[in-house]
Motif scaffolding. Structure first.
Motif, PDB file in Angstrom:
ATOM      1  N   GLN A  93       4.941 -13.949   1.683  1.00 14.36           N
ATOM      2  CA  GLN A  93       5.902 -13.227   2.507  1.00 14.36           C
ATOM      3  C   GLN A  93       5.804 -13.635   3.981  1.00 14.36           C
ATOM      4  OE1 GLN A  93       5.052  -9.079   1.738  1.00 14.36           O
ATOM      5  NE2 GLN A  93       6.430  -9.028  -0.023  1.00 14.36           N
ATOM      6  N   PHE A  94       6.939 -13.597   4.646  1.00 16.80           N
ATOM      7  CA  PHE A  94       6.989 -13.876   6.080  1.00 16.80           C
ATOM      8  C   PHE A  94       6.093 -12.897   6.835  1.00 16.80           C
ATOM      9  CE2 PHE A  94       9.264 -13.554  10.237  1.00 16.80           C
ATOM     10  CZ  PHE A  94       9.132 -14.887  10.635  1.00 16.80           C
ATOM     11  N   SER A  95       6.056 -11.647   6.379  1.00 16.77           N
ATOM     12  CA  SER A  95       5.261 -10.611   7.038  1.00 16.77           C
ATOM     13  C   SER A  95       3.754 -10.827   6.869  1.00 16.77           C
ATOM     14  CB  SER A  95       5.648  -9.225   6.500  1.00 16.77           C
ATOM     15  OG  SER A  95       5.446  -9.150   5.099  1.00 16.77           O
ATOM     16  N   ASP A  96       3.353 -11.711   5.946  1.00 18.39           N
ATOM     17  CA  ASP A  96       1.937 -12.036   5.806  1.00 18.39           C
ATOM     18  C   ASP A  96       1.436 -12.845   6.993  1.00 18.39           C
ATOM     19  OD1 ASP A  96       1.909 -10.799   3.344  1.00 18.39           O
ATOM     20  OD2 ASP A  96       2.119 -12.650   2.194  1.00 18.39           O
ATOM     21  N   VAL A  97       2.356 -13.491   7.700  1.00 14.86           N
ATOM     22  CA  VAL A  97       1.999 -14.358   8.818  1.00 14.86           C
ATOM     23  C   VAL A  97       2.475 -13.787  10.142  1.00 14.86           C
ATOM     24  CG1 VAL A  97       2.286 -16.682   9.797  1.00 14.86           C
ATOM     25  CG2 VAL A  97       2.095 -16.373   7.310  1.00 14.86           C
ATOM     26  N   ILE A  98       3.704 -13.281  10.167  1.00 19.37           N
ATOM     27  CA  ILE A  98       4.300 -12.725  11.382  1.00 19.37           C
ATOM     28  C   ILE A  98       4.351 -11.210  11.257  1.00 19.37           C
ATOM     29  CG2 ILE A  98       6.295 -12.717  12.905  1.00 19.37           C
ATOM     30  CD1 ILE A  98       4.791 -15.395  12.740  1.00 19.37           C
ATOM     31  N   GLU A  99       3.701 -10.529  12.165  1.00 17.08           N
ATOM     32  CA  GLU A  99       3.622  -9.073  12.117  1.00 17.08           C
ATOM     33  C   GLU A  99       5.014  -8.448  12.193  1.00 17.08           C
ATOM     34  OE1 GLU A  99       1.806  -5.404  14.804  1.00 17.08           O
ATOM     35  OE2 GLU A  99       1.077  -7.462  15.088  1.00 17.08           O
ATOM     36  N   PRO A 100       5.340  -7.552  11.261  1.00 11.66           N
ATOM     37  CA  PRO A 100       6.654  -6.884  11.305  1.00 11.66           C
ATOM     38  C   PRO A 100       6.834  -6.128  12.615  1.00 11.66           C
ATOM     39  CG  PRO A 100       5.566  -6.510   9.194  1.00 11.66           C
ATOM     40  CD  PRO A 100       4.537  -7.145  10.094  1.00 11.66           C
ATOM     41  N   GLY A 101       8.050  -6.131  13.125  1.00 12.14           N
ATOM     42  CA  GLY A 101       8.344  -5.410  14.353  1.00 12.14           C
ATOM     43  C   GLY A 101       8.349  -6.276  15.594  1.00 12.14           C
ATOM     44  N   LEU A 102       7.867  -7.513  15.472  1.00 13.63           N
ATOM     45  CA  LEU A 102       7.879  -8.415  16.634  1.00 13.63           C
ATOM     46  C   LEU A 102       9.245  -9.083  16.736  1.00 13.63           C
ATOM     47  CD1 LEU A 102       4.342 -10.078  16.290  1.00 13.63           C
ATOM     48  CD2 LEU A 102       5.024  -8.134  17.717  1.00 13.63           C
ATOM     49  N   THR A 103      10.242  -8.274  17.024  1.00  7.99           N
ATOM     50  CA  THR A 103      11.626  -8.739  16.950  1.00  7.99           C
ATOM     51  C   THR A 103      12.011  -9.711  18.044  1.00  7.99           C
ATOM     52  OG1 THR A 103      12.338  -6.783  18.178  1.00  7.99           O
ATOM     53  CG2 THR A 103      12.401  -6.657  15.768  1.00  7.99           C
ATOM     54  N   GLU A 104      11.302  -9.701  19.161  1.00  4.90           N
ATOM     55  CA  GLU A 104      11.683 -10.567  20.278  1.00  4.90           C
ATOM     56  C   GLU A 104      10.944 -11.903  20.273  1.00  4.90           C
ATOM     57  OE1 GLU A 104      14.369  -9.884  22.002  1.00  4.90           O
ATOM     58  OE2 GLU A 104      14.412  -8.178  20.631  1.00  4.90           O
ATOM     59  N   VAL A 105      10.186 -12.163  19.229  1.00  5.08           N
ATOM     60  CA  VAL A 105       9.527 -13.465  19.100  1.00  5.08           C
ATOM     61  C   VAL A 105      10.580 -14.525  18.807  1.00  5.08           C
ATOM     62  CG1 VAL A 105       7.901 -14.829  17.727  1.00  5.08           C
ATOM     63  CG2 VAL A 105       7.371 -12.454  18.308  1.00  5.08           C
ATOM     64  N   ARG A 106      10.449 -15.681  19.431  1.00  9.32           N
ATOM     65  CA  ARG A 106      11.405 -16.763  19.184  1.00  9.32           C
ATOM     66  C   ARG A 106      11.335 -17.229  17.730  1.00  9.32           C
ATOM     67  NH1 ARG A 106      10.561 -20.822  24.395  1.00  9.32           N
ATOM     68  NH2 ARG A 106      11.317 -19.379  26.010  1.00  9.32           N
ATOM     69  N   ALA A 107      12.497 -17.421  17.137  1.00 11.28           N
ATOM     70  CA  ALA A 107      12.544 -17.952  15.780  1.00 11.28           C
ATOM     71  C   ALA A 107      11.946 -19.354  15.734  1.00 11.28           C
ATOM     72  CB  ALA A 107      13.985 -17.966  15.274  1.00 11.28           C
ATOM     73  N   SER A 108      12.109 -20.126  16.814  1.00 13.26           N
ATOM     74  CA  SER A 108      11.590 -21.493  16.871  1.00 13.26           C
ATOM     75  C   SER A 108      10.067 -21.547  16.901  1.00 13.26           C
ATOM     76  CB  SER A 108      12.146 -22.220  18.094  1.00 13.26           C
ATOM     77  OG  SER A 108      11.762 -21.560  19.292  1.00 13.26           O
ATOM     78  N   GLU A 109       9.428 -20.405  17.113  1.00  9.28           N
ATOM     79  CA  GLU A 109       7.971 -20.329  17.078  1.00  9.28           C
ATOM     80  C   GLU A 109       7.482 -19.638  15.809  1.00  9.28           C
ATOM     81  OE1 GLU A 109       6.985 -18.252  20.630  1.00  9.28           O
ATOM     82  OE2 GLU A 109       7.559 -19.897  21.970  1.00  9.28           O
ATOM     83  N   ALA A 110       8.154 -18.556  15.437  1.00  5.81           N
ATOM     84  CA  ALA A 110       7.693 -17.762  14.297  1.00  5.81           C
ATOM     85  C   ALA A 110       7.857 -18.486  12.967  1.00  5.81           C
ATOM     86  CB  ALA A 110       8.435 -16.429  14.270  1.00  5.81           C
TER      87      ALA A 110
END
Length: 382
Positions: A93-110
């Protein structure tokens, strides 16, 4: 296998090149996956789950120097809150790596961070950076020439997407425009256009997102070839299946696939509703020509402009497959197979991320179908 392995470390059977007579080698595998975006990684995962050995039975070639596919090149203001949607890859899952709720993180990084973790977890044999130049048919095998080694494979899963093939339609006068012209692919930030008048061309989701951003810092004109279809009601699973079915029917007939968005319509997000209230969504039809100072319509009306931003989409990046002559006279490719990933003219080639699978969720399903069908066809699994 490390993502940055040296050529001599690539697993596979090496033999002197019979075609060039030089010191280069031909590295032999059963299945070559070309591209390591969502579709390519999904395909690799499913090949591995079928019991194929990484590096010996299959290998993934990726043009980019880092993990992330086309996501690593997206504009900085595209964040997890503004991106259309990011689907999980199979098995992680994406949430296994990127913490849910970090909505302002750049997609190009996440997203690249997620893809890199995925490659590590499943030890996928991704070899990069390697640009595939051309693929040729050599009887029972394909010869795959790159900017590094030359490879040989019995079958191909092509997952090169569209990012490398931006499309800008030709209009009279384009070469005499004194302002700046750029494509969605080149966009970075709206601030660089402050004080300039920007014409945004295109009716897709990206066009509307950039129009909204740019209109907050400067004046804009929005033009599209067709009247945009906005969707005010929620997008359901049934809507998605119906849209994919329309595109799938086209590719099975050998027609050039339309985009899924052209079928589903554009969702009216809170940001677009606010843009409508600001008067930004005043769409004009396409102009007939480009002048030195702007654009002109057929009725003689003109609009001065400093910038023309072409949000006119992309085409499938398939030039390296040209020698295989997979296209029909009108430019389409007749597709077959369970999810229309298999090329009818040559069942040894599957296209994932093409046509009905040109979405992140579609790419996952297509990767599974292509891996199974190709492995079956080549007799790699019982």
């Amino acid at each position: 296998m490390s993502a940055d392995l040296e050529p001599s470390d690539v697993p596979g059977t090496a033999e002197p090149s019979p075609l060039r007579g030089d010191v280069r080698t031909v590295l032999k595998v059963d299945v070559m996956v070309i591209g390591a975006g969502q579709a390519g990684l999904s395909s690799a995962y499913h090949l591995q789950n079928l019991g194929l050995a990484a590096g010996r039975n299959y290998l993934v070639l990726d043009k980019s120097p880092e993990s992330g596919g086309a996501w690593q090149y997206r504009w900085p203001t595209l964040t997890l809150s503004t991106v259309n949607r990011i689907h999980d890859l199979p098995g992680m899952q994406f949430s296994d790596v990127i913490e849910p709720g970090l909505t302002e993180v750049r997609a190009s990084e996440a997203v690249p961070q997620y893809y890199a973790a995925y490659e590590r977890k499943f030890r996928l044999p991704v070899y990069r950076p390697v640009a595939v130049k051309v693929v040729c048919d050599r009887g029972d095998r394909f010869r795959i020439e790159t900017d590094r080694e030359t490879f040989s494979a019995r079958g191909i899963i092509n997952a090169t997407g569209t990012w490398e093939t931006p499309y800008i339609p030709g209009y009279p006068g384009a070469d005499r425009f004194l302002g700046r012209q750029l494509h969605t692919r080149d966009y970075r930030t709206a601030d660089e256009f402050a004080g300039k008048h920007v014409i945004v061309v295109g009716g897709g989701i990206s066009a509307l997102q950039l129009l909204d951003e740019i209109s907050r810092v400067t004046s804009t004109t929005w033009v599209t070839r067709r009247e945009p279809q906005f969707r005010e009601r929620p997008f359901t699973a049934e809507d998605g299946r119906a849209a994919v079915a329309i595109v799938e029917d086209r590719v099975r007939q050998g027609l050039i696939p339309g985009s899924v968005v052209s079928v589903t319509g554009i969702p009216l997000t809170p940001a677009l509703l606010a843009a409508r209230e600001r008067g930004v969504l005043q769409r004009l039809p396409m102009f007939s020509e480009i002048t030195e100072q702007g654009v002109r319509w057929a009725d003689g009306a003109e609009q001065r402009a400093d910038v023309i931003l072409w949000c006119t989409g992309f085409r499938s990046s398939l030039d390296h497959l040209a020698p295989l002559q997979i296209r029909e006279e009108k430019g389409g490719i007749v597709m077959t197979g369970r999810l229309a990933t298999q090329i009818a003219k040559d069942p040894r080639i599957h296209l994932v991320g093409y046509g009905p699978s040109a979405s992140t969720i579609g790419a996952n399903r297509a990767g599974a179908a292509a891996a199974r069908e190709l492995a079956d066809y080549l007799g790699l699994v019982s």
